[in-house]
Design a protein around this motif. Structure first.
Motif, PDB file in Angstrom:
ATOM      1  N   ILE A 153      -3.651  -9.998   5.673  1.00 25.55           N
ATOM      2  CA  ILE A 153      -4.323 -11.134   5.024  1.00 25.55           C
ATOM      3  C   ILE A 153      -4.040 -12.433   5.778  1.00 25.55           C
ATOM      4  CG2 ILE A 153      -4.356 -10.067   2.724  1.00 25.55           C
ATOM      5  CD1 ILE A 153      -1.988 -11.999   2.010  1.00 25.55           C
ATOM      6  N   ALA A 154      -3.586 -12.290   7.041  1.00 29.51           N
ATOM      7  CA  ALA A 154      -3.287 -13.446   7.894  1.00 29.51           C
ATOM      8  C   ALA A 154      -2.211 -14.342   7.283  1.00 29.51           C
ATOM      9  CB  ALA A 154      -4.556 -14.241   8.196  1.00 29.51           C
ATOM     10  N   ASP A 155      -1.219 -13.727   6.648  1.00 29.13           N
ATOM     11  CA  ASP A 155      -0.109 -14.476   6.047  1.00 29.13           C
ATOM     12  C   ASP A 155       0.647 -15.251   7.121  1.00 29.13           C
ATOM     13  OD1 ASP A 155       1.963 -15.126   4.074  1.00 29.13           O
ATOM     14  OD2 ASP A 155       3.195 -13.686   5.180  1.00 29.13           O
ATOM     15  N   SER A 156       0.934 -16.517   6.847  1.00 28.85           N
ATOM     16  CA  SER A 156       1.619 -17.350   7.837  1.00 28.85           C
ATOM     17  C   SER A 156       2.856 -18.046   7.270  1.00 28.85           C
ATOM     18  CB  SER A 156       0.660 -18.418   8.387  1.00 28.85           C
ATOM     19  OG  SER A 156       0.233 -19.286   7.342  1.00 28.85           O
ATOM     20  N   GLY A 157       3.225 -17.749   6.031  1.00 28.75           N
ATOM     21  CA  GLY A 157       4.378 -18.403   5.404  1.00 28.75           C
ATOM     22  C   GLY A 157       5.690 -17.940   5.982  1.00 28.75           C
ATOM     23  N   ARG A 158       6.747 -18.701   5.734  1.00 35.46           N
ATOM     24  CA  ARG A 158       8.061 -18.327   6.236  1.00 35.46           C
ATOM     25  C   ARG A 158       8.576 -17.088   5.524  1.00 35.46           C
ATOM     26  NH1 ARG A 158      14.011 -21.360   5.833  1.00 35.46           N
ATOM     27  NH2 ARG A 158      15.129 -19.651   6.886  1.00 35.46           N
ATOM     28  N   HIS A 159       9.108 -16.154   6.297  1.00 33.76           N
ATOM     29  CA  HIS A 159       9.808 -14.986   5.776  1.00 33.76           C
ATOM     30  C   HIS A 159      11.250 -15.046   6.273  1.00 33.76           C
ATOM     31  CE1 HIS A 159       6.043 -12.196   5.193  1.00 33.76           C
ATOM     32  NE2 HIS A 159       5.902 -13.362   4.612  1.00 33.76           N
ATOM     33  N   SER A 160      12.130 -14.352   5.599  1.00 33.38           N
ATOM     34  CA  SER A 160      13.509 -14.286   6.067  1.00 33.38           C
ATOM     35  C   SER A 160      14.163 -12.996   5.604  1.00 33.38           C
ATOM     36  CB  SER A 160      14.322 -15.476   5.551  1.00 33.38           C
ATOM     37  OG  SER A 160      15.684 -15.350   5.951  1.00 33.38           O
ATOM     38  N   LEU A 161      14.955 -12.417   6.508  1.00 35.78           N
ATOM     39  CA  LEU A 161      15.732 -11.228   6.158  1.00 35.78           C
ATOM     40  C   LEU A 161      16.688 -11.498   5.009  1.00 35.78           C
ATOM     41  CD1 LEU A 161      16.618  -9.968   9.737  1.00 35.78           C
ATOM     42  CD2 LEU A 161      15.653  -8.518   7.953  1.00 35.78           C
ATOM     43  N   TRP A 162      17.073 -12.773   4.833  1.00 32.57           N
ATOM     44  CA  TRP A 162      18.089 -13.109   3.832  1.00 32.57           C
ATOM     45  C   TRP A 162      17.495 -13.781   2.600  1.00 32.57           C
ATOM     46  CZ3 TRP A 162      18.341 -13.660   9.078  1.00 32.57           C
ATOM     47  CH2 TRP A 162      19.117 -12.690   9.709  1.00 32.57           C
ATOM     48  N   ASN A 163      16.187 -13.787   2.517  1.00 31.92           N
ATOM     49  CA  ASN A 163      15.511 -14.267   1.312  1.00 31.92           C
ATOM     50  C   ASN A 163      15.479 -13.173   0.257  1.00 31.92           C
ATOM     51  OD1 ASN A 163      13.198 -15.718  -0.286  1.00 31.92           O
ATOM     52  ND2 ASN A 163      12.399 -13.692   0.200  1.00 31.92           N
ATOM     53  N   ASN A 164      15.684 -13.543  -0.975  1.00 26.10           N
ATOM     54  CA  ASN A 164      15.370 -12.675  -2.108  1.00 26.10           C
ATOM     55  C   ASN A 164      15.212 -13.565  -3.342  1.00 26.10           C
ATOM     56  OD1 ASN A 164      18.001 -13.283  -2.920  1.00 26.10           O
ATOM     57  ND2 ASN A 164      18.815 -11.253  -2.453  1.00 26.10           N
ATOM     58  N   ARG A 165      15.144 -12.961  -4.503  1.00 25.35           N
ATOM     59  CA  ARG A 165      14.905 -13.764  -5.704  1.00 25.35           C
ATOM     60  C   ARG A 165      16.105 -14.638  -6.078  1.00 25.35           C
ATOM     61  NH1 ARG A 165      15.142  -8.419  -7.035  1.00 25.35           N
ATOM     62  NH2 ARG A 165      16.717  -7.704  -8.531  1.00 25.35           N
ATOM     63  N   PHE A 166      17.221 -14.438  -5.381  1.00 25.56           N
ATOM     64  CA  PHE A 166      18.417 -15.236  -5.639  1.00 25.56           C
ATOM     65  C   PHE A 166      18.654 -16.285  -4.550  1.00 25.56           C
ATOM     66  CE2 PHE A 166      19.191 -10.755  -6.922  1.00 25.56           C
ATOM     67  CZ  PHE A 166      19.037 -10.928  -8.287  1.00 25.56           C
ATOM     68  N   TYR A 167      18.215 -15.994  -3.335  1.00 20.61           N
ATOM     69  CA  TYR A 167      18.402 -16.893  -2.203  1.00 20.61           C
ATOM     70  C   TYR A 167      17.056 -17.096  -1.508  1.00 20.61           C
ATOM     71  CZ  TYR A 167      23.345 -15.619  -2.718  1.00 20.61           C
ATOM     72  OH  TYR A 167      24.610 -15.400  -3.204  1.00 20.61           O
ATOM     73  N   GLY A 168      16.660 -18.354  -1.328  1.00 20.11           N
ATOM     74  CA  GLY A 168      15.384 -18.614  -0.681  1.00 20.11           C
ATOM     75  C   GLY A 168      14.223 -18.527  -1.634  1.00 20.11           C
ATOM     76  N   LYS A 169      14.224 -17.513  -2.467  1.00 21.58           N
ATOM     77  CA  LYS A 169      13.328 -17.308  -3.609  1.00 21.58           C
ATOM     78  C   LYS A 169      11.843 -17.193  -3.277  1.00 21.58           C
ATOM     79  CE  LYS A 169      16.578 -19.373  -6.858  1.00 21.58           C
ATOM     80  NZ  LYS A 169      16.824 -20.394  -7.899  1.00 21.58           N
ATOM     81  N   ASN A 170      11.247 -18.213  -2.715  1.00 24.73           N
ATOM     82  CA  ASN A 170       9.797 -18.199  -2.542  1.00 24.73           C
ATOM     83  C   ASN A 170       9.350 -17.874  -1.121  1.00 24.73           C
ATOM     84  OD1 ASN A 170       9.238 -18.908  -5.278  1.00 24.73           O
ATOM     85  ND2 ASN A 170       9.751 -21.028  -4.802  1.00 24.73           N
ATOM     86  N   LEU A 171      10.246 -17.368  -0.284  1.00 21.96           N
ATOM     87  CA  LEU A 171       9.894 -17.039   1.091  1.00 21.96           C
ATOM     88  C   LEU A 171       9.307 -15.633   1.138  1.00 21.96           C
ATOM     89  CD1 LEU A 171      13.024 -18.455   2.949  1.00 21.96           C
ATOM     90  CD2 LEU A 171      10.907 -19.621   2.308  1.00 21.96           C
ATOM     91  N   CYS A 172       8.123 -15.504   0.592  1.00 26.49           N
ATOM     92  CA  CYS A 172       7.464 -14.200   0.529  1.00 26.49           C
ATOM     93  C   CYS A 172       5.967 -14.383   0.706  1.00 26.49           C
ATOM     94  CB  CYS A 172       7.775 -13.493  -0.786  1.00 26.49           C
ATOM     95  SG  CYS A 172       7.357 -14.444  -2.251  1.00 26.49           S
ATOM     96  N   ILE A 173       5.250 -13.281   0.772  1.00 25.78           N
ATOM     97  CA  ILE A 173       3.803 -13.311   1.006  1.00 25.78           C
ATOM     98  C   ILE A 173       3.097 -14.034  -0.133  1.00 25.78           C
ATOM     99  CG2 ILE A 173       1.722 -11.895   1.265  1.00 25.78           C
ATOM    100  CD1 ILE A 173       3.588  -9.668   2.334  1.00 25.78           C
TER     101      ILE A 173
END
Length: 420
Positions: free
Chosen positions: A294-314
């Motif tokens: 879907i041409a996603d361009s947002g930031r992703h991170s190996l250390w993101n999850n619902r507790f850390y980073g939270k919104n770094l997802c598709i």
């Protein structure tokens, strides 16, 4: 693994806002609809939560997210991390995938483990040690596993058997596979094939012996733009070898390391489209990282999850935008071509042009010939090649004059076919 398989990678922490197996299961219908054959789940085993930053990888510290759990630093190989769910969630995920015609492979992290891996205290020889007796932790600060220890080998083989037997998974992608003895992988494959004969084994590495030995079905290989056309030399070279390589322009590592400058932002949608056209027609194993479709361009991170980073997802709302719909349509068409055109997935290759981010090649199998041309940059390019008698299968931003002169705009590409 079938000769014309397409792989889709799900990194649970970025695939959905929940970051769970249960949430990812809802994506399986969409993934199957793309024309994918194999779903590859990044590590789901319990990760080590040691908070001492000196035991984290440099990338983990540099992420700035403060999450002690690295999915590639395993604490318990026989336990699903509660962050992702429970045993029944994985069983349901696999069952649903199989019903949709998808295979499921898991990520095996067998080169190293976490500093508090559950077996270390009672089995000190399971990890490599320095002359002073301290753990040999290597470049990522994780203890290396010791495959000279027969008991460790038995332990890890039983782990390979466990997920095939108890969860009906279809095989594995083997992290840093080149650094683990091939003899270990050979015996591991033999053992799990006794449980499921059509097992899939993918090696993260480039050693041709991994494939020619029959131990692995493909080498997990990344092309990407970061090294430009130079690395494409290696991809083209692989076409003359009796091996299969998985190529892609993104995965969990590169998308994480890019921070806010993902490939879609750096090079634009058109060039990424052209990259996909090459990935699906060069005869290697096409690989889609979650969100590419879907041409996603947002930031992703190996250390993101619902507790850390939270919104770094598709951001799945991109799927209903014009660019998202166009990319989904492109992936579906390329998957159809890859599955149904033997010249694309099994044919010989002849390079027509390869210079200045412009590539064109001819692929032949029996009576079928396919020509592909792709401009992998934002500025235009011109190319002369004979395309008389060929029918256009798919193209974008290309003008053909007199069946020989091509003008390729920003990320322009074309796929042509002729049947004799």
């Amino acid at each position: 693994m079938k000769n014309n398989s397409i792989i889709y990678q799900i990194f649970l922490r970025t695939a959905t806002k929940e970051g769970t197996i249960k949430a990812a299961k809802k994506l399986l219908g969409h993934i199957a609809d793309l024309g994918v054959d194999i779903v590859y789940l990044c590590p789901i085993c319990e990760a080590d939560d040691d908070p001492r930053e000196e035991l984290w990888s440099p990338r983990q510290r540099e992420s700035g997210l403060g999450n002690p759990k690295n999915p590639y630093r395993i604490k318990d190989y026989f336990k699903i991390d509660e962050e992702y769910g429970a045993d029944d969630d994985l069983k349901s995920f696999v069952k649903t995938a199989h019903r949709l015609g998808l295979k499921v492979i898991l990520d095996l992290v067998y080169y190293h483990c976490g500093p508090n891996a559950v077996f270390i205290e009672n089995n000190p020889d399971f990890i490599k040690r320095l002359p002073d007796g301290s753990p040999d932790c290597g470049e990522w600060n994780f203890p290396k596993l010791n495959y000279e220890c027969a008991e460790l080998c038995e332990y890890m083989w039983s782990n390979m058997e466990y997920f095939v037997r108890e969860f009906d998974v279809d095989g594995y992608r083997c992290d840093v596979g080149d650094q683990v003895p091939l003899a270990f992988w050979r015996e591991g494959r033999n053992r799990i094939e006794r449980i499921k004969s059509d097992i899939i084994m993918i090696n993260e590495g480039v050693k041709d012996e991994a494939i020619s030995s029959g131990v692995f079905d493909a080498n997990y290989y990344l092309w990407g733009f970061e090294r430009g056309m130079g690395r494409l030399d290696e991809v083209i070279g692989s076409m003359t070898m009796p091996t299969k390589r998985i190529i892609a322009f993104e995965n969990h590592d590169t998308s994480s390391d890019a921070y806010d400058n993902r490939m879609e932002k750096q090079y634009g949608k058109n060039v990424c489209d052209a990259m996909l056209a090459v990935i699906f027609t060069m005869g290697n194993v096409p690989f889609i990282y979650n969100g590419n479709e879907i041409a996603d361009s947002g930031r992703h991170s190996l250390w993101n999850n619902r507790f850390y980073g939270k919104n770094l997802c598709i951001d799945w709302s991109e799927a209903v935008t014009e660019s998202g719909r166009e990319r989904v349509s492109l992936i579906k068409k390329l998957a159809e071509i890859y599955h149904n055109f033997p010249a694309v997935n099994s044919g010989t290759i002849e390079i027509i042009c390869y210079a200045d981010d412009l590539i064109a090649y001819k692929r032949s199998y029996g009576k079928q010939t396919v020509i592909v041309a792709a401009n992998l940059k934002r500025t235009g390019a011109e190319l002369s090649m004979d395309s008389e008698g060929f029918e256009e299968i798919i193209s974008n931003n290309v003008i053909i004059e007199n069946c020989s002169d091509l003008t390729l705009g920003d990320g322009g590409f074309i796929v042509l076919c002729r049947e004799i």
